[in-house]
Motif scaffolding. Structure first.
Motif, short mmCIF file in Angstrom:
data_model
loop_
_atom_site.label_atom_id
_atom_site.label_comp_id
_atom_site.label_asym_id
_atom_site.label_seq_id
_atom_site.Cartn_x
_atom_site.Cartn_y
_atom_site.Cartn_z
N GLU A 163 15.32 -13.99 -6.09
CA GLU A 163 14.37 -14.33 -7.15
C GLU A 163 12.95 -13.93 -6.79
OE1 GLU A 163 15.90 -14.94 -9.65
OE2 GLU A 163 16.96 -16.84 -9.78
N LYS A 164 12.67 -13.77 -5.48
CA LYS A 164 11.32 -13.43 -5.02
C LYS A 164 11.39 -12.36 -3.94
CE LYS A 164 9.80 -16.95 -7.46
NZ LYS A 164 11.10 -17.36 -7.99
N VAL A 165 10.37 -11.50 -3.92
CA VAL A 165 10.21 -10.51 -2.85
C VAL A 165 8.83 -10.74 -2.23
CG1 VAL A 165 9.98 -8.06 -2.27
CG2 VAL A 165 11.74 -8.81 -3.89
N ILE A 166 8.79 -10.83 -0.92
CA ILE A 166 7.54 -10.97 -0.17
C ILE A 166 7.32 -9.68 0.61
CG2 ILE A 166 6.21 -12.44 1.39
CD1 ILE A 166 7.35 -13.95 -1.01
N LEU A 167 6.16 -9.06 0.42
CA LEU A 167 5.86 -7.79 1.07
C LEU A 167 4.74 -7.95 2.09
CD1 LEU A 167 5.78 -5.37 -2.02
CD2 LEU A 167 7.73 -5.92 -0.56
N HIS A 168 4.94 -7.40 3.30
CA HIS A 168 3.85 -7.33 4.26
C HIS A 168 2.81 -6.33 3.74
CE1 HIS A 168 1.59 -6.69 7.94
NE2 HIS A 168 2.19 -7.75 8.47
#
Length: 415
Positions: free
Chosen positions: A259-264
């Protein structure tokens, strides 16, 4: 005596019988149940068509109708699931540990059935078969209460399974379905403490929370999945793209979908445009924070509510962070303790993420879609437990048992 109380008594009687069954007889019955599903494919699909048509008339969204739909392939999959359950080691009678005390008592801790399990779930008819098979393998009777959207499918599935049990010379009340889908009956089921040993809800986060708040029967909480994929600064971006698309798009309505993507931040400028294009090509609505929108202007601004929402739909939200620590902090704040994944080629980052994330299942370089009893080798699953007591993660037959101590003495008395 109400109908539910009679069902409870019937289930207790069946559970006693199941507790005495040997592995061979249980496995023969499971094989008969699996075969019966295939033989009755046309009847099952006919009943399911009525449910699907009603769902369409009632405006239920496409992703949820996919959960409801039964096809010959899906019926075969359910049948195969029962065969896999049949092939599993029988947990009943398994010795967890044993020892002798200073007083000469021989103590063993042995696996035994929970007894009568109540399953209360929404529009997923496959749960009817998975629950029946796993509960049966672990020596438990089950009382099923599915959602109104799948009532016709659930009725025919339970009838087929019960007939297979009867043909196997086993009490068909080992599997019972409540065909009254009213809220009043559901509430009564949740209060049936004299007959049901544990209640397992499956469905949306809202549904599970309702059951947890209203039930008097002990609960094993399952399923709400606000799952994240964190793409680290040392990620293989080609691998990351493939994993994210699979985790979001393959079946967006299920609890292990991303449901979520976290990007550096170090890879966001390079990776986000490709990710956005791939998501949009798969008809996924993309929301994001200020930093994500600055890179890809067509992203819809995310609200605070987005970060805690399980969409169960073709929607995803993206956040850009400064560090892996920020990613871990964000995920632990908003996740539902279900499944989380890091994409990285850095071993130290992988171990840090896997150790510090608070969830039932944590992955490195793999899709969250693998959080599934069948994928884990359990044959099927009763649900994904997101709590910490009794069981956690995909629940197979072993998780549907408890233990008792068997103590052998030779005349000892306590002084």
């Amino acid at each position: 005596m109400t109908n539910l109380e009679q069902m409870g008594q019937n289930a207790q009687s069946a559970a006693f019988e199941l507790g005495q069954l040997g592995t061979k007889k249980k496995n023969t019955a499971l094989l008969n149940m699996a075969n019966a599903l295939v033989v009755n494919t046309e009847k099952i699909i006919e009943a399911n068509k009525e449910d699907v048509e009603n769902a369409k008339k009632n405006g239920i969204k496409k992703a949820m109708i996919d959960r409801l739909l039964l096809t010959p392939d899906r019926i075969n999959d359910m049948s195969d699931g029962l065969r896999q359950v049949m092939d599993l080691e029988d947990p009943i009678g398994k010795i967890d540990r044993g020892w002798q005390t200073a007083t000469g008592l021989d103590i063993t801790q042995e696996r035994v059935p929970l007894g009568v399990i109540g399953m209360i779930y929404e529009a997923r008819p496959n749960v009817t078969v998975d629950a029946a098979g796993l509960c049966f393998k672990a020596g438990n009777a089950v009382i099923l209460r599915g959602g109104k959207e799948a009532i016709n499918s659930n009725i025919i599935l339970s009838e087929v399974l019960r007939q297979a049990l009867k043909d196997s010379d086993i009490d068909p009340n080992a599997v019972q379905l409540i065909d009254d889908v009213s809220h009043e009956t559901a509430q009564k089921m949740m209060e049936l403490t004299d007959y049901i040993d544990v209640l397992i809800p499956r469905g949306s986060g809202k549904f599970i929370k309702m059951v947890v708040n209203k039930a008097k029967v002990p609960i094993i909480e399952t399923g709400a999945g606000n799952c994240h994929i964190y793409v680290d600064k040392d990620a293989d971006l080609e691998k990351a793209l493939k994993i994210i698309i699979n985790a979001k798009v393959q079946r967006p309505s299920v609890c292990n979908a991303a449901e979520k993507v976290i990007l550096h931040k170090d890879i966001a400028n390079e990776f986000l445009p490709d990710l956005y294009d791939a998501l949009r090509a798969n008809n996924v609505e993309v929301r994001g924070d200020v930093l994500a929108k600055a890179i890809e202007p067509d992203i819809i601004p995310a609200t605070e509510e987005d970060w805690g929402t399980e969409y169960d739909d073709y929607i995803i939200a993206i956040k850009v962070v400064d560090s892996i620590d920020d990613a871990i902090k964000h995920i632990n704040k908003y996740n539902t303790k279900h499944s989380e994944s890091i994409i990285t080629e850095n071993y130290t980052a992988s171990r840090k993420f896997m150790k510090q994330i608070d969830a039932a299942v944590v992955y490195t370089n793999a899709s969250t879609r693998f959080t599934d009893g069948q994928q884990f080798g359990f044959g099927a699953e009763i649900g994904i437990s997101t709590q910490k007591l009794h069981a956690r993660g995909p629940m197979g037959a072993n998780e549907l048992t408890t233990t008792k101590y068997l103590v052998q003495g030779d005349g000892q008395i306590r002084h």
